[in-house]
Write a protein that holds these residues in place. Structure first.
Motif, PDB file in Angstrom:
ATOM      1  N   LEU A   1      45.516  34.256  33.448  1.00 43.70           N
ATOM      2  CA  LEU A   1      45.145  33.177  34.754  1.00 43.70           C
ATOM      3  C   LEU A   1      45.288  32.355  33.795  1.00 43.70           C
ATOM      4  O   LEU A   1      44.846  31.119  32.375  1.00 43.70           O
ATOM      5  N   TYR A   2      46.514  31.664  34.394  1.00 42.46           N
ATOM      6  CA  TYR A   2      46.479  29.859  34.178  1.00 42.46           C
ATOM      7  C   TYR A   2      45.449  29.475  34.706  1.00 42.46           C
ATOM      8  O   TYR A   2      44.829  28.654  34.146  1.00 42.46           O
ATOM      9  N   THR A   3      45.068  29.587  35.724  1.00 43.19           N
ATOM     10  CA  THR A   3      43.757  28.415  35.968  1.00 43.19           C
ATOM     11  C   THR A   3      43.584  29.706  37.304  1.00 43.19           C
ATOM     12  O   THR A   3      43.288  30.771  37.097  1.00 43.19           O
ATOM     13  N   GLY A   4      41.664  29.037  37.037  1.00 43.37           N
ATOM     14  CA  GLY A   4      40.723  30.592  37.701  1.00 43.37           C
ATOM     15  C   GLY A   4      39.953  31.779  36.773  1.00 43.37           C
ATOM     16  O   GLY A   4      40.920  31.284  35.327  1.00 43.37           O
ATOM     17  N   HIS A   5      39.360  32.330  37.090  1.00 43.08           N
ATOM     18  CA  HIS A   5      38.894  33.228  36.513  1.00 43.08           C
ATOM     19  C   HIS A   5      38.530  35.124  37.186  1.00 43.08           C
ATOM     20  O   HIS A   5      38.877  34.878  37.665  1.00 43.08           O
ATOM     21  N   TRP A   6      38.840  35.616  35.499  1.00 44.82           N
ATOM     22  CA  TRP A   6      38.613  37.075  36.556  1.00 44.82           C
ATOM     23  C   TRP A   6      37.541  37.399  36.929  1.00 44.82           C
ATOM     24  O   TRP A   6      37.459  38.538  38.299  1.00 44.82           O
ATOM     25  N   ASP A   7      35.961  37.080  36.665  1.00 49.04           N
ATOM     26  CA  ASP A   7      34.899  36.853  37.427  1.00 49.04           C
ATOM     27  C   ASP A   7      35.523  37.085  38.948  1.00 49.04           C
ATOM     28  O   ASP A   7      34.625  37.382  39.906  1.00 49.04           O
ATOM     29  N   GLU A   8      35.887  35.456  39.452  1.00 54.01           N
ATOM     30  CA  GLU A   8      36.426  35.342  40.782  1.00 54.01           C
ATOM     31  C   GLU A   8      37.079  36.988  41.547  1.00 54.01           C
ATOM     32  O   GLU A   8      36.830  36.886  42.772  1.00 54.01           O
ATOM     33  N   VAL A   9      38.501  37.274  41.021  1.00 58.69           N
ATOM     34  CA  VAL A   9      38.949  37.870  41.520  1.00 58.69           C
ATOM     35  C   VAL A   9      38.477  39.505  41.528  1.00 58.69           C
ATOM     36  O   VAL A   9      38.474  40.142  42.610  1.00 58.69           O
ATOM     37  N   MET A  10      37.308  40.039  40.454  1.00 59.40           N
ATOM     38  CA  MET A  10      36.216  40.841  40.047  1.00 59.40           C
ATOM     39  C   MET A  10      35.979  40.808  42.040  1.00 59.40           C
ATOM     40  O   MET A  10      35.753  42.085  42.466  1.00 59.40           O
ATOM     41  N   VAL A  11      35.024  39.314  42.084  1.00 58.86           N
ATOM     42  CA  VAL A  11      34.215  39.129  43.221  1.00 58.86           C
ATOM     43  C   VAL A  11      34.930  39.932  44.519  1.00 58.86           C
ATOM     44  O   VAL A  11      34.778  40.405  45.544  1.00 58.86           O
ATOM     45  N   PHE A  12      36.001  39.177  44.552  1.00 60.16           N
ATOM     46  CA  PHE A  12      37.006  39.407  46.040  1.00 60.16           C
ATOM     47  C   PHE A  12      36.909  41.150  45.745  1.00 60.16           C
ATOM     48  O   PHE A  12      37.507  41.623  47.534  1.00 60.16           O
ATOM     49  N   MET A  13      37.382  41.730  44.695  1.00 59.53           N
ATOM     50  CA  MET A  13      38.672  42.911  44.929  1.00 59.53           C
ATOM     51  C   MET A  13      37.557  43.818  45.555  1.00 59.53           C
ATOM     52  O   MET A  13      36.872  44.657  45.678  1.00 59.53           O
ATOM     53  N   ARG A  14      36.020  43.785  45.005  1.00 64.89           N
ATOM     54  CA  ARG A  14      34.624  44.764  45.281  1.00 64.89           C
ATOM     55  C   ARG A  14      34.381  44.332  47.065  1.00 64.89           C
ATOM     56  O   ARG A  14      34.444  44.851  47.340  1.00 64.89           O
ATOM     57  N   LYS A  15      34.169  43.559  47.402  1.00 63.86           N
ATOM     58  CA  LYS A  15      34.287  43.055  48.710  1.00 63.86           C
ATOM     59  C   LYS A  15      34.946  43.705  49.574  1.00 63.86           C
ATOM     60  O   LYS A  15      34.752  43.684  50.956  1.00 63.86           O
ATOM     61  N   GLU A  16      36.565  42.916  49.098  1.00 61.24           N
ATOM     62  CA  GLU A  16      37.790  43.538  50.778  1.00 61.24           C
ATOM     63  C   GLU A  16      38.467  44.189  49.859  1.00 61.24           C
ATOM     64  O   GLU A  16      38.640  44.654  51.130  1.00 61.24           O
ATOM     65  N   LEU A  17      38.775  45.003  48.969  1.00 65.08           N
ATOM     66  CA  LEU A  17      39.273  46.215  48.938  1.00 65.08           C
ATOM     67  C   LEU A  17      38.512  47.199  48.673  1.00 65.08           C
ATOM     68  O   LEU A  17      37.146  47.932  47.889  1.00 65.08           O
ATOM     69  N   ARG A  18      39.674  48.327  48.662  1.00 62.50           N
ATOM     70  CA  ARG A  18      39.225  49.885  49.280  1.00 62.50           C
ATOM     71  C   ARG A  18      39.586  50.793  48.130  1.00 62.50           C
ATOM     72  O   ARG A  18      40.763  51.660  48.787  1.00 62.50           O
ATOM     73  N   LEU A  19      39.505  50.569  46.953  1.00 61.14           N
ATOM     74  CA  LEU A  19      40.132  50.907  46.179  1.00 61.14           C
ATOM     75  C   LEU A  19      39.983  52.872  46.146  1.00 61.14           C
ATOM     76  O   LEU A  19      38.317  52.216  45.980  1.00 61.14           O
ATOM     77  N   GLU A  20      40.889  53.411  45.882  1.00 64.36           N
ATOM     78  CA  GLU A  20      40.324  54.532  44.719  1.00 64.36           C
ATOM     79  C   GLU A  20      40.549  54.938  43.330  1.00 64.36           C
ATOM     80  O   GLU A  20      39.566  55.956  42.972  1.00 64.36           O
ATOM     81  N   TRP A  21      41.672  54.278  42.797  1.00 59.81           N
ATOM     82  CA  TRP A  21      41.645  54.010  41.310  1.00 59.81           C
ATOM     83  C   TRP A  21      41.933  52.488  41.096  1.00 59.81           C
ATOM     84  O   TRP A  21      42.006  51.792  41.747  1.00 59.81           O
ATOM     85  N   PHE A  22      40.952  52.376  39.753  1.00 62.54           N
ATOM     86  CA  PHE A  22      41.231  50.694  39.421  1.00 62.54           C
ATOM     87  C   PHE A  22      41.305  50.844  38.178  1.00 62.54           C
ATOM     88  O   PHE A  22      40.388  51.121  37.320  1.00 62.54           O
ATOM     89  N   SER A  23      42.196  50.027  37.260  1.00 64.72           N
ATOM     90  CA  SER A  23      42.184  49.990  35.962  1.00 64.72           C
ATOM     91  C   SER A  23      42.676  49.137  35.438  1.00 64.72           C
ATOM     92  O   SER A  23      43.480  48.365  35.692  1.00 64.72           O
ATOM     93  N   LEU A  24      42.142  48.005  34.034  1.00 70.37           N
ATOM     94  CA  LEU A  24      42.165  46.728  33.348  1.00 70.37           C
ATOM     95  C   LEU A  24      42.453  47.938  31.917  1.00 70.37           C
ATOM     96  O   LEU A  24      42.028  47.610  31.479  1.00 70.37           O
ATOM     97  N   GLY A  25      43.772  46.746  31.602  1.00 69.07           N
ATOM     98  CA  GLY A  25      44.358  47.233  30.271  1.00 69.07           C
ATOM     99  C   GLY A  25      43.600  46.362  29.424  1.00 69.07           C
ATOM    100  O   GLY A  25      42.700  45.057  29.940  1.00 69.07           O
ATOM    101  N   VAL A  26      43.896  46.165  27.824  1.00 69.36           N
ATOM    102  CA  VAL A  26      43.963  45.330  27.205  1.00 69.36           C
ATOM    103  C   VAL A  26      45.045  43.763  27.407  1.00 69.36           C
ATOM    104  O   VAL A  26      45.382  43.761  28.421  1.00 69.36           O
ATOM    105  N   ASP A  27      44.357  42.936  26.449  1.00 66.49           N
ATOM    106  CA  ASP A  27      44.783  41.474  26.424  1.00 66.49           C
ATOM    107  C   ASP A  27      44.745  41.066  27.400  1.00 66.49           C
ATOM    108  O   ASP A  27      44.932  40.363  28.453  1.00 66.49           O
TER     109      ASP A  27
END
Length: 412
Positions: free
Chosen positions: A332-358
């Motif tokens: 991420l050039y600007t912003g942080h991954w915790d901001e993205v995670m908060v949005f995903m938890r609140k707004e998305l209805r995921l059945e599968w989620f994967s984060l890889g290396v790096d």
């Protein structure tokens, strides 16, 4: 066996490994007839003149041609076809002399290379593919695979340790690229032209190989790709990292979005490769400013850097349909991954989620920060399972759990 219904036989054979089907054909006539359906539903061919001539011959058999649903084109790695046999032949010789031996080795290498790859530089490459595709009426999926050499088969000699230096000496990278990306580009070009010129309507187009990014210089090819991809529900594109090439300038002139936008039926989008080197390159070059693929369920990114707000915006536009998200090797050039995670938890209805290396972002001091495996697991747990812990940028890395697989996803 003859008393089994065709439906039951198909169900049985659907669980048989492909390599065992020829033996199954010997059981009885019903098993033989239905085994043929499975054997020829997916055809694999080498990107050689012999391989494509065989494909043409198969396509001219009406009974077999109508069974083909998927075509897999294998592109052999030049390091395997040219380099390794060459090493085996001359590993007892020396390159230290500036006279005859060195020149002879050079000529031997170039001759071996031309013998393997001359065909891929000719119009016949596309012509044979086009001829075959015109006779495959039910073809709906095309895949390009780059066949990498097995690591266990690599020569264990001083030659192997100096392979990259010697490859440069023989100038192989001029015609193949550092990792064969130019071979992949030629195969990609032939496939796009063949599908377009034959009028084939695909539902899936996949590449397992790094297409050279100079593809963005070719406006005519990209225009054809947009037409080919327009009917696809599944699209997987893998681009190389051409560090010497100004991809940003060319992708602004010929945006990737121009070939993605027409895919109105798109359900799965997998995009791999370091494309964006300049943070100022407009995100619209990739996914548009406001575009929505109304059926998109699967999104998979590998090494596609962006600003946090751009990723959130893309996810927000597709929150009604997205069910599967995978992100790897992304900064991420600007912003942080915790901001993205908060949005995903609140707004998305995921059945599968994967984060890889790096996964990376930048702290307040401007230093680059990488997340480790345990932190990735904490973020996946936070999004999918109501976890409590969410790593912050700059937080000291926790100790990864020994034996855990990298990039394991969380599914419901």
């Amino acid at each position: 066996m003859d008393k089994l219904s065709p439906e039951l036989v198909r169900e049985i054979l659907s669980h048989v490994r492909r390599r065992d089907l020829p033996d199954v054909r010997l059981v009885c006539r019903p098993f033989s007839d239905i085994s043929v359906e499975f054997l020829f539903s997916e055809i694999h061919t080498l990107s050689t003149e012999t391989g494509l001539l065989s494909l043409v011959a198969l396509s001219q058999n009406p009974r077999l041609a109508r069974l083909v649903r998927e075509l897999v084109l294998h592109v052999d790695d030049f390091k395997q076809l040219t380099w390794h046999p060459f090493v085996a032949q001359v590993q007892s010789q020396s390159l230290q002399s500036k006279e005859g031996p060195r020149h002879n080795l050079y000529m031997s290498m170039k001759a071996a290379d031309r013998a393997h790859f001359k065909f891929s530089h000719t119009p016949l490459y596309t012509t044979l593919l086009t001829k075959a595709l015109r006779n495959l009426p039910r073809l709906s999926a095309v895949e390009m695979r780059h066949r990498q050499p097995d690591h266990d088969d690599l020569p264990r000699t001083p030659w192997e340790r100096n392979a990259s230096d010697l490859a440069r000496l023989f100038r192989l990278e001029r015609s193949h690229g550092e990792n064969g990306e130019l071979d992949d580009l030629r195969a990609f070009t032939a496939l796009i032209n063949a599908v377009h010129d034959s009028g084939t309507h695909l539902t899936a187009f996949r590449t397992d190989g790094s297409i050279a990014q100079r593809v963005f210089r070719d406006h005519e090819l990209l225009s054809k790709a947009a037409i080919v991809f327009a009917t696809c529900t599944e699209l997987e594109l893998d681009f190389s990292y051409d560090h010497f090439y100004d991809v940003d300038a060319h992708i602004r002139a010929n945006p990737l979005f121009d070939i993605l936008a027409p895919c109105r039926r798109l359900e799965q989008l997998k995009l791999y490769g370091t494309l964006r080197l300049d943070p100022a390159t407009p995100f619209a070059c990739y996914f548009g400013a406001h575009h929505v693929w109304r059926h998109l369920r699967v999104l998979d990114f590998f090494s596609l850097d962006m600003h946090a707000h751009e990723l959130v915006d893309l996810l927000a536009r597709h929150k009604a349909t997205l069910r599967d998200v995978s992100i790897r090797c992304t900064a991420l050039y600007t912003g942080h991954w915790d901001e993205v995670m908060v949005f995903m938890r609140k707004e998305l209805r995921l059945e599968w989620f994967s984060l890889g290396v790096d996964l990376q972002d930048f702290g307040e001091d401007g230093e680059e920060y990488s997340y480790d495996e345990r932190q990735n697991e904490d973020m996946m747990d936070y999004v999918m399972s109501g976890g409590k812990r969410l790593p912050r940028c700059g937080e000291p890395n926790s100790n990864p759990k020994v034996g855990d697989a990298e990039g394991d996803g969380w599914g419901l």
